[in-house]
Enzyme design. Structure first.
Site, mmCIF file in Angstrom:
data_model
loop_
_atom_site.group_PDB
_atom_site.id
_atom_site.type_symbol
_atom_site.label_atom_id
_atom_site.label_comp_id
_atom_site.label_asym_id
_atom_site.label_seq_id
_atom_site.Cartn_x
_atom_site.Cartn_y
_atom_site.Cartn_z
ATOM 1 N N GLY A 108 4.958 15.023 19.252
ATOM 2 C CA GLY A 108 6.207 15.063 19.487
ATOM 3 C C GLY A 108 6.863 14.467 18.131
ATOM 4 N N LYS A 109 8.194 14.278 18.289
ATOM 5 C CA LYS A 109 9.068 13.853 17.434
ATOM 6 C C LYS A 109 9.630 12.303 17.527
ATOM 7 C CE LYS A 109 10.345 18.599 16.272
ATOM 8 N NZ LYS A 109 11.226 19.372 16.369
ATOM 9 N N VAL A 110 9.983 11.898 16.359
ATOM 10 C CA VAL A 110 10.715 10.607 16.457
ATOM 11 C C VAL A 110 12.181 10.737 15.856
ATOM 12 C CG1 VAL A 110 10.895 8.213 15.565
ATOM 13 C CG2 VAL A 110 8.820 9.210 16.266
ATOM 14 N N ASN A 152 0.962 3.578 9.538
ATOM 15 C CA ASN A 152 1.266 3.067 10.728
ATOM 16 C C ASN A 152 1.908 1.563 10.220
ATOM 17 O OD1 ASN A 152 0.516 4.973 12.157
ATOM 18 N ND2 ASN A 152 -1.637 4.257 12.461
ATOM 19 N N LYS A 174 -3.376 1.418 8.861
ATOM 20 C CA LYS A 174 -3.189 2.095 7.846
ATOM 21 C C LYS A 174 -1.881 2.335 7.323
ATOM 22 C CE LYS A 174 -3.118 6.455 10.214
ATOM 23 N NZ LYS A 174 -3.846 7.606 10.445
ATOM 24 N N ASP A 229 -6.277 1.279 14.294
ATOM 25 C CA ASP A 229 -5.632 2.254 13.346
ATOM 26 C C ASP A 229 -4.781 1.595 12.441
ATOM 27 O OD1 ASP A 229 -5.831 4.949 12.609
ATOM 28 O OD2 ASP A 229 -4.189 5.725 14.067
ATOM 29 N N GLY A 272 10.770 11.687 12.237
ATOM 30 C CA GLY A 272 9.500 11.663 11.824
ATOM 31 C C GLY A 272 9.014 12.678 12.785
HETATM 32 N N1 LIG Z 1 10.007 3.006 15.321
HETATM 33 C C1 LIG Z 1 10.386 4.013 14.298
HETATM 34 N N2 LIG Z 1 11.393 3.741 13.620
HETATM 35 C C2 LIG Z 1 11.690 4.742 12.432
HETATM 36 N N3 LIG Z 1 10.645 5.802 12.212
HETATM 37 C C3 LIG Z 1 9.810 5.830 13.040
HETATM 38 C C4 LIG Z 1 9.663 4.809 14.028
HETATM 39 N N4 LIG Z 1 8.080 5.367 14.599
HETATM 40 C C5 LIG Z 1 7.660 6.411 13.804
HETATM 41 N N5 LIG Z 1 8.505 6.667 12.939
HETATM 42 C C6 LIG Z 1 8.687 7.783 12.170
HETATM 43 O O1 LIG Z 1 7.938 8.902 12.805
HETATM 44 C C7 LIG Z 1 6.661 9.317 11.890
HETATM 45 C C8 LIG Z 1 5.737 9.603 13.239
HETATM 46 O O2 LIG Z 1 5.428 8.675 14.205
HETATM 47 P P1 LIG Z 1 4.516 8.662 15.251
HETATM 48 O O3 LIG Z 1 3.934 7.316 15.789
HETATM 49 O O4 LIG Z 1 5.024 9.797 16.385
HETATM 50 O O5 LIG Z 1 3.467 9.624 14.663
HETATM 51 P P2 LIG Z 1 2.041 9.449 14.289
HETATM 52 O O6 LIG Z 1 1.711 8.226 13.521
HETATM 53 O O7 LIG Z 1 1.481 10.647 13.947
HETATM 54 O O8 LIG Z 1 1.467 9.105 15.754
HETATM 55 P P3 LIG Z 1 0.611 9.485 16.649
HETATM 56 O O9 LIG Z 1 -0.871 9.785 15.926
HETATM 57 O O10 LIG Z 1 0.571 9.008 17.749
HETATM 58 O O11 LIG Z 1 0.949 11.247 16.995
HETATM 59 C C9 LIG Z 1 6.067 7.819 11.401
HETATM 60 O O12 LIG Z 1 5.491 8.522 10.385
HETATM 61 C C10 LIG Z 1 7.499 7.240 10.957
HETATM 62 O O13 LIG Z 1 7.786 7.746 9.750
#
Ligand SMILES: Nc1ncnc2c1ncn2[C@@H]1O[C@H](COP(=O)(O)OP(=O)(O)OP(=O)(O)O)[C@@H](O)[C@H]1O
Length: 424
Positions: free
Chosen positions: A34-36, A150, A147, A145, A29
């Protein structure tokens, strides 16, 4: 000589947690900063999700307060239907969150592929998410937040709430900061007359409607249109609503989308609202006693043979990333550090769920945390008894760091407002 240079650096697992403790696996993700990616702990072999945030980008986008706040709030939280924090640390470039790994994808991903979800599936998620929301409210945190993006599924299909980027503590004093993703915002946020944790139940109502019917209850061509509709437009049902949702289901949606927070489902004080929801005829098929122990088989099991995430993140990392993530020794030069960088350095503290007891950074919450987070019992706290430098956005205090205070960084105000456009 060759054998010597190729020998992996020994990892000190007794020392402070760092990126050296993990094997980096695939990218799943991408967030705003950043990235996940999936990681494996080299000693325990456990898999986690590593969310990393570029510090320079974070400073540039004035998000330092939010990242520190997210780190602190996550330490307070431990619940079966929340993506819990397991480790936190930083290096010279990034702040790292190591979180429970959710391999089943987020509900936005599934909604986009399926168009809508079966009522029974959504009902199961409502039970799990309302348990998570109630837990958060009990310890004085509102998420702000909620939705489909999330809400993440584990590989078995259990729903978990994530992204505490704009979550905040609440007290008697109502908040005013407009925060969240507009389509999911409760009318009292938009009215700017003060709001409290009741807004999370409204957002849950928007999610339930959207997941079951495949479209949101309130829409608008512009932000003002959307604001008007959320605040005034009567709740309308799609033409085929009765084919997709039972009468009790519609009553729950209607109850959650009540514009009057004192009448809204879930909102009665002292947990009574949540108990009422649990007793509602729509949710009578839920076995509440075994829900939190995850003994039940979820009605939707994500396909384990397919990637339940956008595979382009993986490709992007392989082909386009000119600075791929790598464990590096720290070379920190404190003298040339900007004020914001120093705040991050000092306040994005390390956390290791194996070695530390969860605690609150907010004095009024410390008692609540020790009683509410049962799973952390038995662990010795390696923290000082007195709370760290305090950051209390609900009290209007900026992030204080020793003698320095960053004014105007109250996380209630540094909010993220996602407009309807992003969803069109
Ligand atoms: N714990 C996790 N396990 C697996 N995938 C995850 C996990 N957390 C996030 N992801 C994946 O990574 C994507 C990005 O998550 P992240 O929370 O960094 O982004 P975001 O929702 O845009 O948050 P932010 O608004 O804080 O940047 C998510 O949409 C999800 O698909």
């Amino acid at each position: 000589m060759g054998a010597v240079c190729c020998r992996p650096t020994p990892v000190d697992f007794d020392g402070e947690v760092s990126l050296f403790h993990f094997v980096l696996l695939r990218c799943v993700g991408k967030g705003a900063f950043g990235k996940v990616r999936v990681v494996q702990h080299k000693q325990t072999r456990d898999l986690y999700a590593l969310k990393y945030i570029n510090k320079a980008k974070c400073v540039k986008m004035k998000a330092v307060a939010n990242v520190i706040q997210e780190r602190r709030l996550l330490e307070e939280v431990d619940h079966p239907f929340i993506v819990n924090l397991r480790y936190a640390f930083q290096d010279d470039e990034n702040c790292f969150f190591v979180l429970d790994l959710m391999l089943g994808g987020d509900l936005r991903f599934h909604l986009e592929r399926l168009g809508s979800l079966q009522e029974d599936v959504v009902k199961f998620y409502v039970a799990q998410l309302s348990s998570a929301i109630e837990f958060l409210h009990e310890i004085g945190i509102m998420h702000r937040d909620i939705k489909p993006d999330n809400i993440l599924l584990d590989e078995r299909g259990n729903a978990h709430l994530t992204d505490f980027n704009i979550a905040v503590h609440f007290s008697e004093r109502k908040l005013n900061g407009v925060a969240g993703s507009m389509a999911y915002m409760a009318p009292e946020i938009l009215a700017k007359r003060g709001y409290t944790c009741h807004i999370d139940w409204w957002s849950l109502g928007v999610c339930v409607y959207e997941l079951i019917f495949g479209r949101r209850p309130f829409r608008g061509r512009s932000n003002s249109d959307l604001t008007y509709n959320i605040s005034k437009d009567p709740l309308k049902w799609p033409e085929d609503a009765e084919k997709k949702c039972s009468r009790p289901g519609m009553l729950v949606i209607k109850g959650l989308l009540d514009r009057d927070p004192s009448r809204r489902f879930g909102c009665k004080p002292n947990g009574e609202g949540y108990q009422e929801l649990r007793r509602h005829p729509w949710l009578k098929t839920i076995d509440w006693d075994t829900l939190e122990s995850k003994e039940q088989i979820p009605p939707f099991i994500p396909d384990s043979k397919k990637a339940n995430f956008d595979a382009s993140h993986e490709l992007e990392e392989l082909l386009l990333e000119d600075n791929p993530l790598k464990a590096k020794q720290r070379k920190l030069n404190q003298e040339n550090m900007s004020a914001e960088m120093r705040v991050m350095e000092e306040q994005f503290t390390s956390y290791d769920f194996k070695k530390m007891q969860r605690r609150s950074y907010y004095p009024h919450n410390q008692q609540l945390i020790s009683t509410a987070t049962a799973t952390s019992s038995g662990l010795a706290s390696s923290r000082p008894a007195t709370p760290a430098t305090d950051l209390r956005p609900d009290n209007g205090v900026g992030i204080a760091s020793g003698s320095m205070e960053l004014q105007g960084m109250d996380a209630e105000e540094t909010t993220k407002e996602v407009t309807e456009k992003e969803y069109q």
